[in-house]
Structures are given as C-alpha cells and as structure tokens.
Design a protein around this motif. Structure first.
Motif, PDB file in Angstrom:
ATOM      1  N   THR A  37       0.851  -1.196   0.000  1.00  0.00           N
ATOM      2  CA  THR A  37       0.000   0.000   0.000  1.00  0.00           C
ATOM      3  C   THR A  37       0.889   1.249   0.000  1.00  0.00           C
ATOM      4  O   THR A  37       2.100   1.162   0.243  1.00  0.00           O
ATOM      5  CB  THR A  37      -0.902   0.054   1.238  1.00  0.00           C
ATOM      6  N   TYR A  63      -2.602   0.421  -8.838  1.00  0.00           N
ATOM      7  CA  TYR A  63      -3.422  -0.777  -8.668  1.00  0.00           C
ATOM      8  C   TYR A  63      -4.144  -1.107  -9.963  1.00  0.00           C
ATOM      9  O   TYR A  63      -4.565  -0.213 -10.695  1.00  0.00           O
ATOM     10  CB  TYR A  63      -4.466  -0.573  -7.561  1.00  0.00           C
ATOM     11  N   GLY A  67      -7.904  -4.551  -7.846  1.00  0.00           N
ATOM     12  CA  GLY A  67      -7.429  -4.083  -6.546  1.00  0.00           C
ATOM     13  C   GLY A  67      -6.058  -4.575  -6.149  1.00  0.00           C
ATOM     14  O   GLY A  67      -5.601  -4.304  -5.052  1.00  0.00           O
ATOM     15  N   LYS A  68      -5.390  -5.317  -7.025  1.00  0.00           N
ATOM     16  CA  LYS A  68      -4.048  -5.798  -6.741  1.00  0.00           C
ATOM     17  C   LYS A  68      -3.026  -4.771  -7.216  1.00  0.00           C
ATOM     18  O   LYS A  68      -3.208  -4.142  -8.254  1.00  0.00           O
ATOM     19  CB  LYS A  68      -3.785  -7.106  -7.489  1.00  0.00           C
ATOM     20  N   SER A  69      -1.957  -4.641  -6.466  1.00  0.00           N
ATOM     21  CA  SER A  69      -0.889  -3.737  -6.871  1.00  0.00           C
ATOM     22  C   SER A  69      -0.319  -4.181  -8.213  1.00  0.00           C
ATOM     23  O   SER A  69      -0.174  -5.371  -8.482  1.00  0.00           O
ATOM     24  CB  SER A  69       0.226  -3.748  -5.828  1.00  0.00           C
TER      25      SER A  69
END
Length: 105
Positions: A37, A63, A67-69
């Motif tokens: 994050t 992202y 929602g994943k980096s």
C-alpha cells in the motif's frame, strides 16, 4: 482542477502531472509486493533512510482493476537530493521478500 476547456481532470491525472512536472525529485519504484500500500511504502522509505514525513510529499502505488498492486509506484520527494538518496541507498533493498528497483521518473 479544470483544463482550459473547463473539463475536470480525474485525480489520477493530476497526480501523474505532478510527478511528470517534478521529474528531478520523483522516484519510480518497481517489483513491489502485490499487497503493498502507499502507507507500507512510505513507512519503508522513512524507516530505512530515517526520513521525516516532511521529506516525502506523495506516494502512489498503482493498482489494477481487481485491486491488486501492479507492483509499481511513484514517490515524490521534497527535493532532488532526497530523491537521489532514495535511489542510491535503497536500490535493490529487500522489502517483504522483494528486491526493489528505483530510478528517477
């Protein structure tokens, strides 16, 4: 924030413009963990370089749609010397099992 035509720019574009306009103090980071994050990265940099929060103006982890980096981020530092310090001292540093790569934007 509006363009000359009166259209509103999304927040993401504003951030990108800020980083591009300040390339000498913007650091691009890749190979981040998927769950990283903005706060995780800010804390990692602060703790490893003994920086105060005032030295780091902005941190943006990118992202994907799920929602994943995307495993990349940009960090905007107060000045070019601080940006170079991040690159020199942290390039290849291990963060949550990953060797991070840094360069100026």
């Amino acid at each position: 924030y509006s363009t000359s035509t009166g259209q509103h720019k999304p927040h993401r574009e504003q951030q990108l413009n800020l980083f591009v306009q300040n390339r000498d103090r913007a650091v691009f980071i890749r190979d981040l963990p998927f769950h990283c994050t903005n706060d995780d990265l800010r804390t990692f940099i602060r703790e490893n370089l003994n920086f105060s929060n005032d030295y780091i103006e902005d941190v943006v982890v990118r992202y994907g749609q799920h929602g994943k980096s995307l495993q990349v981020a940009c960090v905007l530092l107060k000045d070019a010397l601080l940006a170079q310090s991040v690159i020199t001292k942290l390039h290849g540093a291990r963060f949550e099992g990953r060797d991070l790569r840094y360069k100026l934007l």
